[in-house]
Design a protein around this motif. Sequence first.
Motif, PDB file in Angstrom:
ATOM      1  N   ILE A  70      -2.669  -2.612   4.236  1.00 21.51           N
ATOM      2  CA  ILE A  70      -3.106  -3.447   3.232  1.00 21.51           C
ATOM      3  C   ILE A  70      -3.606  -4.724   3.819  1.00 21.51           C
ATOM      4  O   ILE A  70      -4.649  -5.217   3.535  1.00 21.51           O
ATOM      5  CB  ILE A  70      -2.523  -3.423   1.945  1.00 21.51           C
ATOM      6  CG1 ILE A  70      -2.575  -2.112   1.085  1.00 21.51           C
ATOM      7  CG2 ILE A  70      -2.949  -4.530   1.118  1.00 21.51           C
ATOM      8  CD1 ILE A  70      -1.886  -2.085  -0.233  1.00 21.51           C
ATOM      9  N   ASN A  71      -2.543  -5.445   4.521  1.00 22.90           N
ATOM     10  CA  ASN A  71      -2.749  -6.660   5.109  1.00 22.90           C
ATOM     11  C   ASN A  71      -3.730  -6.696   6.231  1.00 22.90           C
ATOM     12  O   ASN A  71      -4.636  -7.437   6.112  1.00 22.90           O
ATOM     13  CB  ASN A  71      -1.306  -7.153   5.560  1.00 22.90           C
ATOM     14  CG  ASN A  71      -0.596  -7.892   4.657  1.00 22.90           C
ATOM     15  OD1 ASN A  71      -0.933  -8.312   3.354  1.00 22.90           O
ATOM     16  ND2 ASN A  71       0.652  -7.639   4.671  1.00 22.90           N
ATOM     17  N   ARG A  74      -7.220  -6.294   4.770  1.00 18.17           N
ATOM     18  CA  ARG A  74      -7.718  -7.061   3.823  1.00 18.17           C
ATOM     19  C   ARG A  74      -7.980  -6.278   2.532  1.00 18.17           C
ATOM     20  O   ARG A  74      -9.094  -6.590   1.950  1.00 18.17           O
ATOM     21  CB  ARG A  74      -8.702  -8.025   4.309  1.00 18.17           C
ATOM     22  CG  ARG A  74      -8.413  -8.965   5.570  1.00 18.17           C
ATOM     23  CD  ARG A  74      -9.418 -10.030   5.665  1.00 18.17           C
ATOM     24  NE  ARG A  74      -8.927 -11.014   6.733  1.00 18.17           N
ATOM     25  CZ  ARG A  74      -9.703 -10.679   7.775  1.00 18.17           C
ATOM     26  NH1 ARG A  74     -10.432  -9.755   7.921  1.00 18.17           N
ATOM     27  NH2 ARG A  74      -9.180 -11.453   8.827  1.00 18.17           N
ATOM     28  N   TYR A  75      -7.129  -5.367   2.336  1.00 16.47           N
ATOM     29  CA  TYR A  75      -7.638  -4.466   1.169  1.00 16.47           C
ATOM     30  C   TYR A  75      -7.117  -5.460  -0.247  1.00 16.47           C
ATOM     31  O   TYR A  75      -6.013  -6.049  -0.273  1.00 16.47           O
ATOM     32  CB  TYR A  75      -6.550  -3.193   1.362  1.00 16.47           C
ATOM     33  CG  TYR A  75      -7.068  -2.064   0.335  1.00 16.47           C
ATOM     34  CD1 TYR A  75      -8.072  -1.419   0.343  1.00 16.47           C
ATOM     35  CD2 TYR A  75      -6.185  -2.051  -1.036  1.00 16.47           C
ATOM     36  CE1 TYR A  75      -8.393  -0.373  -0.444  1.00 16.47           C
ATOM     37  CE2 TYR A  75      -6.549  -1.035  -1.989  1.00 16.47           C
ATOM     38  CZ  TYR A  75      -7.828  -0.409  -1.596  1.00 16.47           C
ATOM     39  OH  TYR A  75      -8.084   0.535  -2.618  1.00 16.47           O
ATOM     40  N   LYS A  76      -7.742  -5.313  -1.231  1.00 14.86           N
ATOM     41  CA  LYS A  76      -7.669  -6.180  -2.525  1.00 14.86           C
ATOM     42  C   LYS A  76      -6.574  -5.308  -3.546  1.00 14.86           C
ATOM     43  O   LYS A  76      -6.033  -6.114  -4.209  1.00 14.86           O
ATOM     44  CB  LYS A  76      -8.805  -6.681  -3.198  1.00 14.86           C
ATOM     45  CG  LYS A  76      -9.685  -7.230  -2.193  1.00 14.86           C
ATOM     46  CD  LYS A  76      -9.414  -8.616  -1.875  1.00 14.86           C
ATOM     47  CE  LYS A  76     -10.108  -9.468  -0.914  1.00 14.86           C
ATOM     48  NZ  LYS A  76     -10.698  -8.733   0.267  1.00 14.86           N
ATOM     49  N   GLY A  77      -6.464  -4.032  -3.509  1.00 19.82           N
ATOM     50  CA  GLY A  77      -5.725  -3.367  -4.272  1.00 19.82           C
ATOM     51  C   GLY A  77      -4.292  -3.541  -3.943  1.00 19.82           C
ATOM     52  O   GLY A  77      -3.691  -3.787  -2.960  1.00 19.82           O
ATOM     53  N   GLU A  78      -3.380  -3.064  -4.994  1.00 17.40           N
ATOM     54  CA  GLU A  78      -1.881  -3.009  -4.530  1.00 17.40           C
ATOM     55  C   GLU A  78      -1.591  -1.447  -4.263  1.00 17.40           C
ATOM     56  O   GLU A  78      -2.211  -0.562  -4.622  1.00 17.40           O
ATOM     57  CB  GLU A  78      -1.250  -3.376  -5.753  1.00 17.40           C
ATOM     58  CG  GLU A  78      -1.253  -4.771  -6.094  1.00 17.40           C
ATOM     59  CD  GLU A  78      -0.692  -5.189  -7.467  1.00 17.40           C
ATOM     60  OE1 GLU A  78       0.252  -4.340  -7.928  1.00 17.40           O
ATOM     61  OE2 GLU A  78      -1.058  -6.267  -8.028  1.00 17.40           O
ATOM     62  N   GLY A 304     -11.200   1.397   1.286  1.00 19.35           N
ATOM     63  CA  GLY A 304     -11.927   0.041   1.395  1.00 19.35           C
ATOM     64  C   GLY A 304     -13.259   0.055   1.712  1.00 19.35           C
ATOM     65  O   GLY A 304     -14.225  -0.304   0.912  1.00 19.35           O
ATOM     66  N   ASN A 308     -16.519  -1.074  -0.452  1.00 18.93           N
ATOM     67  CA  ASN A 308     -17.186  -2.088  -0.234  1.00 18.93           C
ATOM     68  C   ASN A 308     -18.813  -1.670  -0.249  1.00 18.93           C
ATOM     69  O   ASN A 308     -19.702  -2.243  -0.514  1.00 18.93           O
ATOM     70  CB  ASN A 308     -16.860  -2.553   1.142  1.00 18.93           C
ATOM     71  CG  ASN A 308     -15.354  -2.889   1.411  1.00 18.93           C
ATOM     72  OD1 ASN A 308     -14.878  -3.602   0.469  1.00 18.93           O
ATOM     73  ND2 ASN A 308     -14.829  -3.163   2.578  1.00 18.93           N
ATOM     74  N   GLU A 313     -14.860  -2.990  -6.874  1.00 19.96           N
ATOM     75  CA  GLU A 313     -13.324  -3.465  -6.522  1.00 19.96           C
ATOM     76  C   GLU A 313     -12.335  -2.630  -5.964  1.00 19.96           C
ATOM     77  O   GLU A 313     -12.390  -1.565  -6.426  1.00 19.96           O
ATOM     78  CB  GLU A 313     -12.818  -4.030  -7.794  1.00 19.96           C
ATOM     79  CG  GLU A 313     -12.796  -5.657  -8.108  1.00 19.96           C
ATOM     80  CD  GLU A 313     -12.155  -6.050  -9.464  1.00 19.96           C
ATOM     81  OE1 GLU A 313     -10.950  -5.940  -9.291  1.00 19.96           O
ATOM     82  OE2 GLU A 313     -13.003  -6.478 -10.089  1.00 19.96           O
ATOM     83  N   HIS A 314     -11.511  -2.997  -5.082  1.00 19.01           N
ATOM     84  CA  HIS A 314     -10.762  -2.008  -4.476  1.00 19.01           C
ATOM     85  C   HIS A 314      -9.518  -1.616  -5.408  1.00 19.01           C
ATOM     86  O   HIS A 314      -8.911  -2.386  -6.174  1.00 19.01           O
ATOM     87  CB  HIS A 314     -10.088  -2.725  -3.192  1.00 19.01           C
ATOM     88  CG  HIS A 314     -10.621  -2.860  -1.917  1.00 19.01           C
ATOM     89  ND1 HIS A 314     -10.285  -3.946  -1.055  1.00 19.01           N
ATOM     90  CD2 HIS A 314     -12.052  -2.610  -1.949  1.00 19.01           C
ATOM     91  CE1 HIS A 314     -11.402  -4.096  -0.334  1.00 19.01           C
ATOM     92  NE2 HIS A 314     -12.470  -3.494  -0.698  1.00 19.01           N
ATOM     93  N   HIS A 316      -5.963  -0.050  -7.116  1.00 14.99           N
ATOM     94  CA  HIS A 316      -4.670   0.302  -6.499  1.00 14.99           C
ATOM     95  C   HIS A 316      -4.503   1.610  -6.060  1.00 14.99           C
ATOM     96  O   HIS A 316      -5.082   2.457  -6.356  1.00 14.99           O
ATOM     97  CB  HIS A 316      -3.642   0.095  -7.701  1.00 14.99           C
ATOM     98  CG  HIS A 316      -3.941  -1.202  -8.286  1.00 14.99           C
ATOM     99  ND1 HIS A 316      -4.116  -2.482  -7.874  1.00 14.99           N
ATOM    100  CD2 HIS A 316      -3.784  -1.617  -9.648  1.00 14.99           C
ATOM    101  CE1 HIS A 316      -3.965  -3.384  -8.642  1.00 14.99           C
ATOM    102  NE2 HIS A 316      -4.094  -3.115  -9.701  1.00 14.99           N
TER     103      HIS A 316
END
Length: 609
Positions: A70-71, A74-78, A304, A308, A313-314, A316
């Motif tokens: 995820i880091n 740069r993924y926005k979901g959890e 992702g 995109n 939105e990404h 979870h």
Amino acid sequence: MNKYGINLWADDNFIIENGEACINHLCHPSLFKITNEIRAKGIRGTLLLRFPHLIEKQISNLYSSFDRSINENRYKGEFKAVFPLKVNQFPEVISSITNCGEPYQYGLEAGSKAELVLAMSQTIIGAPITVNGFKDTEMIRLGFMAAQMGHNITLTIEGLAELESIIEVAKDSSLKVPSIGIRLRLHSSGSGTWAKSGGSDSKFGLSATELLEAIHLLKQNELLHYFHMVHFHIGSQMQDITPLKRALREAGNIYAELKKMGADALESINIGGGLSVEYAQHENDRICTYTLQEFSNDVVFLLGEIMNKKGVEHPHIFTESGSFIVASHAVLISPVLELFSQDHQEKSLRIKKENPPLIEELLDLNRLLNSSNSIEFLHDALDHMESLFTLFDLGYIDLQDRSNAEVLVHVIIKKALLLSIDHPTSELQRLQEKLQEKYLINASIFQSLPDYWGLGQRFPIMPVHKLNTPALRPAALWDITCDSDGEITFESQSPLYLHDINIDEEEYFLGFFNVGAYQETLGMNHNLFSHPNECSIEITNTEYKIKYIKEADSLLKVISTLGYDEIKILETLKFSLSNSTFITEKEKSDTIAQLELYLIQNSYLRTTN
Ligand SMILES: *Cc1c(COP(=O)(O)O)cnc(C)c1O
């Protein structure tokens, strides 16, 4: 020395130290020592050892791998996860899962009413509960009750009828409405043995047309804001990652389309389970072709990318991998009760004063065998055996001679194998297979390794001691059920070699590894062998602690689970003994006491082993 493929299946959880299988954690306790300590408490038969630290390791690996992906992307979901209860519902396992899982908000997945009740009572409030599988109105009401209790619960519908039931319950009660998920029926098919869980002929899920109808129904009944999740599960033991990627592309695009259609509350995509476990003991049997990090990178990157592209939105990401979490935590230890070809040992020879000349020659071959002549002598011995069999059939030698011939040839083959262990010829290997030893284990394959019986799934097997002495006997394992299917056969492609031991003089214990997923509740009481003795082992820097021991069910308990009245059975047996004749009153009462003792012991065999 044979390492039993530990580098393939053990994932660094176990190591061999001083000839014993040890747990590769903190003080490295030995499985052999743990086994002896438990048996010293009088517990006999098969032992199931649980190592909670291995559950913790898997949970932590799963979350950290996804965190990294995820880091990096740069993924926005959890990332969120639940443990599917069907993989192992035993209390010791679930308490490890909820304890180790608490910092991550790791939740539970239920696939039946009973599992849902378990999930509702064991999940810490806030951690997710997901509910899959076919549901009746009662099960749906249970889901509403869970929501009312404050649980973060998602009912995943498998068909439109379930959605209609949810709508009904929502209308006629004022209980909190749970989140709604929809299982997708994907056209991309699954992988592995359980491929039927995915694909367009799957048992589960909604087709595109049904999905549109579901959205329509939700809108019409003002419930669309409860629709939070789409779900798919392509099957267990995913060997290769390509089918998952295909499924992710399809499910990701469906997700994005649904968002565009106004499913505003939709925020999660649940990719099911299927992360595979490596059971291979031989390089050419390897199952898993990807790593956990590759898996999480692919999932995160693909989702992702799709979102995109579509400007959504990404979501979870939820996973429901079960085998991956618990398979490694349990080791089954079984004592060997007997080796069936032990009579083919030198000590069983009954050499006469006067022997047929061919027997005398076999005796010479055996005496003079060495590394330079072993193959030649072996061929001579085999020739002699053929001739001796012919002589026996024609009535020229007796049974004693024949037995001596068989024993001598076995002994010569064994010696020749030992002498050429570093460069075995294919002929020697073939001979070795013929000389397979049958090891009788104090366990039931139906109870403890049902996937071997049902699916041919092989589990890693390794003696837990004697690992610094050569193991040369090609081994087949027989269990103690009276069923000829209760056998783990010798496979020449993936051979298992065990030690040549004299069970009268020493004990021998086999470990079966990675048995923590599915085996325990799939296992059955065939022949009335119950769930084995169970222990949980905690390891610290300096020692290990046996945290929990649950002995296998007593004979009376096993019988009573079928519906018999255990008190009546005991009374009947005692009555029959009391009324029997020709023994003294003292012997009668002693026998009754002994009987009572037997009935409260478990069903595994209690010889010295
Ligand atoms: C069985 C099942 C799982 C667990 O599969 P594993 O292969 O053990 O990871 C997850 N989700 C669903 C819906 C299942 O049916």
